[in-house]
Design an enzyme around this catalytic site. Structure first.
Site: not given
Length: 597
Positions: A330-332, A334, A358
């Site tokens: 998720y985000c960083i 990812g 994500f």
């Protein structure tokens, strides 16, 4: 007559008591402000170079096209004079016809007095004229690089939002009405709230968005049943208790961002992605990252990959008794999962069967709004700060993300708290938003310099754990979920990085809404829909034009994709095993830690 005298006496007593309370609170505020820790000024504003470029561009425009500048000024003066004359007529009791507000209704000016009272109406209309003039001036600047013009526009908007009349007591009818109705009590409560926030942030000001006493982790937030089954210096690994008799053979491992805490995915049962995944028949593990202090100064991206990602993957394999896992970033997290998958490809490690991302950026050539903070002026300031302190305090990240949506996350909450004297709401999402984490010094600089500024995951490659990797090294089946109005990871930028992955099987889903609401979007309410397109991934615009719209959450669609990558059904697994004892109930201990400054 006696009753009137008594009421007046009581009012005077209350007013005097409020004045005394204000004096006491003012002394506390002064003492709290003196606790402020000095920090690098570069973290507070863009460098002088940007101001110089903007001024040079403005002067150049004034010299080459003075007629346009004069025309703009004359129009501004004319509007201002018109507003003043109309106010004078209204104050004299003469009928005045004013122009209707252009564009959508600004909820900051919802009080009827903004339209009916000549004083407030003049202030509102003049502010709107000032805003239009400033925006026109910025739009007309020529000779600026696109990135510089975007930054000038962003920081101009910050000034515009800061100077809104609603942000000042004398020009906020809601606050004035409340102060009169409560005989000043609302202002006293507002000052109490202000002092509380300054004291809580050791001399800095960060508005409390939610009632901190309303939630307790593991009691009424983050309550999905599970246990910590592994712990090292970087993370706690949480395994969640199955709710189905059988589960898919290949377990699922979620890596949340370490900029925030993982329980955004488990706020309450009704919108918990964690609970929903377990209910769908998956063995679920979630990483809860350590909240670092100065002792983590030397921790870098290598450590997050080796002692975080690879360690967690290995433990999940052992507990589940499988040779593969499915992973989510998720985000960083990812972005870092991308680098990890590239590293595993170079090492011949096939432990990850499929991966989901994500709201993930891997191509930072256009990072969107957050890009205004990625130039050297800010990054140099961060680097200087972490060299001195060993970590980047959560205060700075929280402030930065809040100012990306200043009216919603800074000024409106400040008005309610400090001017109206209201208590913060008991809102789980805002509670999580205010529960930030620090970032290790070395990791912070590596991420900002090599990934954000130099875009090394695209070219020439990102050096991680002794290997150089890029998005092309990701070969496993992948799925990405981006969000249409995401202001942190713009969906078109997310798409552009994702389409360059080396995987043959790529599935892209575009959810409506933003960075959080687009992901935490459970089925049933149908609040936000999503888009899919099985066609070629040539450009974001072409993909969206040919995409089909689907009402409701993307979660079931992703479940179906994930099910096809998760193997046969097997009996549900217990928590841990003989080598992985239960260390603590979910949500664990790391998530509750607040390192001392």
């Amino acid at each position: 007559m006696t009753t009137d005298v008594t009421d007046s006496s009581r009012n005077l007593e209350r007013f005097s008591a409020n004045l005394a309370r204000i004096e006491e609170l003012t002394q506390r505020l002064i003492a709290a402000l003196q606790q402020k820790k000095g920090h690098t000024p570069a973290l507070d504003a863009p460098g002088q170079e940007l101001y110089g470029k903007a001024m040079t561009a403005f002067l150049s425009e004034a010299m080459t096209n003075p007629a346009r500048l004069l025309e703009q000024q004359v129009a501004f003066w004319g509007k201002s004079l018109e507003h003043y004359v109309e106010m004078q007529k209204a104050l004299a009791g003469q009928p005045v016809e004013t122009e209707a507000d252009p564009g959508p209704k600004d909820r900051r000016f919802s009080n009827p007095l903004w339209d009916s009272n000549p004083y407030f109406n003049f202030i509102k209309r003049q502010y709107q004229t000032n805003v239009a003039a400033m925006e026109q001036a910025v739009e007309g600047l020529e000779g600026l690089e696109p990135g510089d013009k975007r930054r000038v526009g962003y920081f101009t908007r910050q000034i515009i939002d800061m100077l809104a009349p609603t942000n000042f007591l004398a020009t906020n009818p809601d606050a004035l009405e409340r102060a009169v109705a409560t005989e000043g009590e609302s202002l006293v409560k507002g000052l109490e709230n202000l002092v509380r926030d300054v004291e809580a942030n050791r001399g800095d000001l960060l508005v409390t968005l939610a009632d901190r006493e309303a939630f307790t982790l593991g009691v009424n937030i983050g309550t999905t049943e599970g246990a910590v089954v592994y712990r090292n210096r970087m993370l706690e690994l949480i395994q969640y208790k199955p709710t189905t008799e059988t589960v898919h053979n290949i377990p699922l491992l979620i890596f949340p961002p370490w900029i925030n805490k993982f329980y955004i995915l488990d706020l309450k049962p009704a919108n918990s992605l964690i609970k929903w995944i377990v209910d769908q028949g998956f063995t679920l593990f979630v990483v809860s990252w350590k909240n670092p202090d100065a002792s983590y100064a030397a921790v870098g991206m290598d450590d997050y990959v080796e002692d975080g990602y690879l360690a967690a993957i290995e433990q999940v394999k052992q507990i589940a008794g499988t040779d593969k896992v499915n992973a989510v970033g998720y985000c960083i997290a990812g972005t870092t999962l991308t680098a990890t998958l590239g590293l595993m490809q170079k090492r011949g490690d096939k432990s990850v069967n499929a991966a989901t991302f994500f709201t993930t950026l891997t191509d930072f050539s256009d990072p969107g709004e957050i890009g205004v903070f990625l130039d050297d002026d800010f990054v140099d300031g961060i680097e200087e700060t972490v060299k001195r302190d060993g970590y980047l305090d959560k205060f700075f990240m929280s402030r930065t993300f809040s100012f990306l949506r200043a009216n919603d996350l800074v000024y409106s909450p400040a008005i309610r708290s400090y001017m109206l004297g209201e208590a913060p709401p008991a809102f789980d999402l805002l509670y999580w938003n205010g529960d930030g984490t620090n970032l290790p010094g070395r990791m912070c600089v590596e991420y900002l310099r090599q990934l954000c500024q130099q875009n090394r995951l695209i070219e020439p490659g990102f050096d991680i754990c002794g290997e150089r990797v890029s998005v092309k090294d990701v070969r496993v089946p992948v799925c990405a979920i981006a969000c249409e109005t995401d202001h942190i990871a713009p969906w078109k930028s997310s798409f552009n990085g994702f389409r360059q992955f080396g995987s043959r099987q790529k599935t892209f889903i575009l959810s409506e809404s933003g960075h959080i609401a687009g992901i935490v979007n459970p089925p049933g309410k149908d609040k936000y829909g999503h888009y899919t397109n099985e066609g070629p991934m040539r450009s974001a615009e072409e993909w969206k034009e040919g995409a089909g719209y689907h009402k409701g959450s993307w979660w079931p669609r992703w479940r179906d994709w994930l099910s096809g990558k998760s193997g046969r059904m097997v009996p549900a697994r217990p928590l841990g095993d003989s080598r992985h004892k239960v260390l603590a109930p979910a949500p664990g201990t790391y998530v509750a830690e607040t390192p001392a400054p």
